[in-house]
Scaffold this motif. Sequence first.
Motif, PDB file in Angstrom:
ATOM      1  N   LEU A   1       0.894  -1.107   0.003  1.00  0.00           N
ATOM      2  CA  LEU A   1      -0.019  -0.091   0.017  1.00  0.00           C
ATOM      3  C   LEU A   1       0.657   1.300  -0.250  1.00  0.00           C
ATOM      4  O   LEU A   1       1.954   1.229   0.595  1.00  0.00           O
ATOM      5  CB  LEU A   1      -0.890  -0.089   1.391  1.00  0.00           C
ATOM      6  CG  LEU A   1      -1.785  -0.957   1.460  1.00  0.00           C
ATOM      7  CD1 LEU A   1      -2.481  -1.045   2.796  1.00  0.00           C
ATOM      8  CD2 LEU A   1      -2.779  -1.617   0.189  1.00  0.00           C
ATOM      9  N   ASP A   2       0.455   2.077  -0.873  1.00  0.00           N
ATOM     10  CA  ASP A   2       1.214   3.439  -0.645  1.00  0.00           C
ATOM     11  C   ASP A   2       0.285   4.267  -0.192  1.00  0.00           C
ATOM     12  O   ASP A   2      -1.145   4.632  -0.499  1.00  0.00           O
ATOM     13  CB  ASP A   2       1.285   4.064  -2.270  1.00  0.00           C
ATOM     14  CG  ASP A   2       2.610   3.388  -2.783  1.00  0.00           C
ATOM     15  OD1 ASP A   2       3.737   2.956  -2.068  1.00  0.00           O
ATOM     16  OD2 ASP A   2       2.465   2.637  -3.840  1.00  0.00           O
ATOM     17  N   ILE A   3       0.703   5.049   1.081  1.00  0.00           N
ATOM     18  CA  ILE A   3      -0.331   6.037   1.839  1.00  0.00           C
ATOM     19  C   ILE A   3       0.335   7.517   1.654  1.00  0.00           C
ATOM     20  O   ILE A   3       1.437   7.767   1.954  1.00  0.00           O
ATOM     21  CB  ILE A   3      -0.221   5.861   3.450  1.00  0.00           C
ATOM     22  CG1 ILE A   3      -0.837   4.261   3.829  1.00  0.00           C
ATOM     23  CG2 ILE A   3      -0.947   7.038   4.125  1.00  0.00           C
ATOM     24  CD1 ILE A   3       0.427   3.425   3.746  1.00  0.00           C
ATOM     25  N   TYR A   4      -0.511   7.929   0.765  1.00  0.00           N
ATOM     26  CA  TYR A   4      -0.211   9.530   0.177  1.00  0.00           C
ATOM     27  C   TYR A   4      -0.748  10.299   1.361  1.00  0.00           C
ATOM     28  O   TYR A   4      -1.800  10.054   2.083  1.00  0.00           O
ATOM     29  CB  TYR A   4      -0.916   9.950  -0.980  1.00  0.00           C
ATOM     30  CG  TYR A   4      -0.235   9.026  -2.043  1.00  0.00           C
ATOM     31  CD1 TYR A   4       0.977   9.641  -2.975  1.00  0.00           C
ATOM     32  CD2 TYR A   4      -0.788   7.636  -2.576  1.00  0.00           C
ATOM     33  CE1 TYR A   4       1.347   8.924  -4.004  1.00  0.00           C
ATOM     34  CE2 TYR A   4      -0.311   7.181  -3.636  1.00  0.00           C
ATOM     35  CZ  TYR A   4       0.968   7.708  -4.196  1.00  0.00           C
ATOM     36  OH  TYR A   4       1.495   7.045  -5.115  1.00  0.00           O
TER      37      TYR A   4
ATOM     38  N   HIS B   1      -5.269  12.440   3.084  1.00  0.00           N
ATOM     39  CA  HIS B   1      -4.611  10.845   2.692  1.00  0.00           C
ATOM     40  C   HIS B   1      -5.299  10.193   1.698  1.00  0.00           C
ATOM     41  O   HIS B   1      -6.703  10.096   1.486  1.00  0.00           O
ATOM     42  CB  HIS B   1      -4.312   9.941   3.939  1.00  0.00           C
ATOM     43  CG  HIS B   1      -3.795  10.664   5.047  1.00  0.00           C
ATOM     44  ND1 HIS B   1      -4.136  11.625   5.901  1.00  0.00           N
ATOM     45  CD2 HIS B   1      -2.533  10.524   5.447  1.00  0.00           C
ATOM     46  CE1 HIS B   1      -3.099  11.986   6.835  1.00  0.00           C
ATOM     47  NE2 HIS B   1      -1.970  11.160   6.568  1.00  0.00           N
ATOM     48  N   THR B   2      -4.510   9.367   0.958  1.00  0.00           N
ATOM     49  CA  THR B   2      -5.140   8.621  -0.200  1.00  0.00           C
ATOM     50  C   THR B   2      -4.307   7.168   0.069  1.00  0.00           C
ATOM     51  O   THR B   2      -3.021   7.313  -0.107  1.00  0.00           O
ATOM     52  CB  THR B   2      -5.191   9.225  -1.408  1.00  0.00           C
ATOM     53  OG1 THR B   2      -5.982  10.379  -1.617  1.00  0.00           O
ATOM     54  CG2 THR B   2      -5.723   8.216  -2.445  1.00  0.00           C
TER      55      THR B   2
ATOM     56  N   GLU C   1      -5.056   1.695  -7.944  1.00  0.00           N
ATOM     57  CA  GLU C   1      -6.449   1.766  -7.195  1.00  0.00           C
ATOM     58  C   GLU C   1      -6.531   2.527  -6.049  1.00  0.00           C
ATOM     59  O   GLU C   1      -5.352   2.154  -5.149  1.00  0.00           O
ATOM     60  CB  GLU C   1      -6.925   0.187  -6.838  1.00  0.00           C
ATOM     61  CG  GLU C   1      -7.217  -0.944  -8.000  1.00  0.00           C
ATOM     62  CD  GLU C   1      -7.458  -2.117  -7.244  1.00  0.00           C
ATOM     63  OE1 GLU C   1      -8.382  -2.480  -7.631  1.00  0.00           O
ATOM     64  OE2 GLU C   1      -6.436  -2.940  -6.814  1.00  0.00           O
ATOM     65  N   ILE C   2      -7.525   3.347  -5.894  1.00  0.00           N
ATOM     66  CA  ILE C   2      -7.473   4.053  -4.576  1.00  0.00           C
ATOM     67  C   ILE C   2      -8.324   3.210  -3.656  1.00  0.00           C
ATOM     68  O   ILE C   2      -9.727   2.926  -4.029  1.00  0.00           O
ATOM     69  CB  ILE C   2      -8.185   5.287  -4.901  1.00  0.00           C
ATOM     70  CG1 ILE C   2      -7.339   6.478  -5.884  1.00  0.00           C
ATOM     71  CG2 ILE C   2      -8.731   6.124  -3.686  1.00  0.00           C
ATOM     72  CD1 ILE C   2      -7.738   7.639  -6.123  1.00  0.00           C
TER      73      ILE C   2
END
Length: 143
Positions: free
Chosen positions: A79-82, A97-98, A104-105
Amino acid sequence: MLQDYRFSHRLRVRYSEIDGQKIVFNAHYSTYIDIATTEYFRTILDDQMLSLAQSHTFDPALKKITLEFNKPAKLDDFLDIYCRIFKIGTTSFQLQHTITRGEEILVEAEVVQVNYNTESSKAIPIPEEIKQKITRYEKLPTH
């Protein structure tokens, strides 16, 4: 939308984070967001982060979090946590945060944190120097 973010943190879903449905239990997304926020501030404040908290100068505390779930994450997903700050007030700031898996979001969140003094148990103003660092990093308009 993701182009608005200058920071992201990657992690892998662990077995202890999934539930009986074999998906990430919803409360863990708040933990993921907290981890990313901590790493975000490590990036902006470098080695000052801990000393600022210990001196009761800058120690953010969660005031509000709103999560919108789109798709579930699963065991072993990367997972990438923006994370980004989009608004700074006197004692608080707002983050967006995204959480994504590839393109995929999965989850979107809005967070409000306050600069909290543990000695007085009150919100205190965010130091101007820290506001300037955030503003420069995020390229926010100055007032």
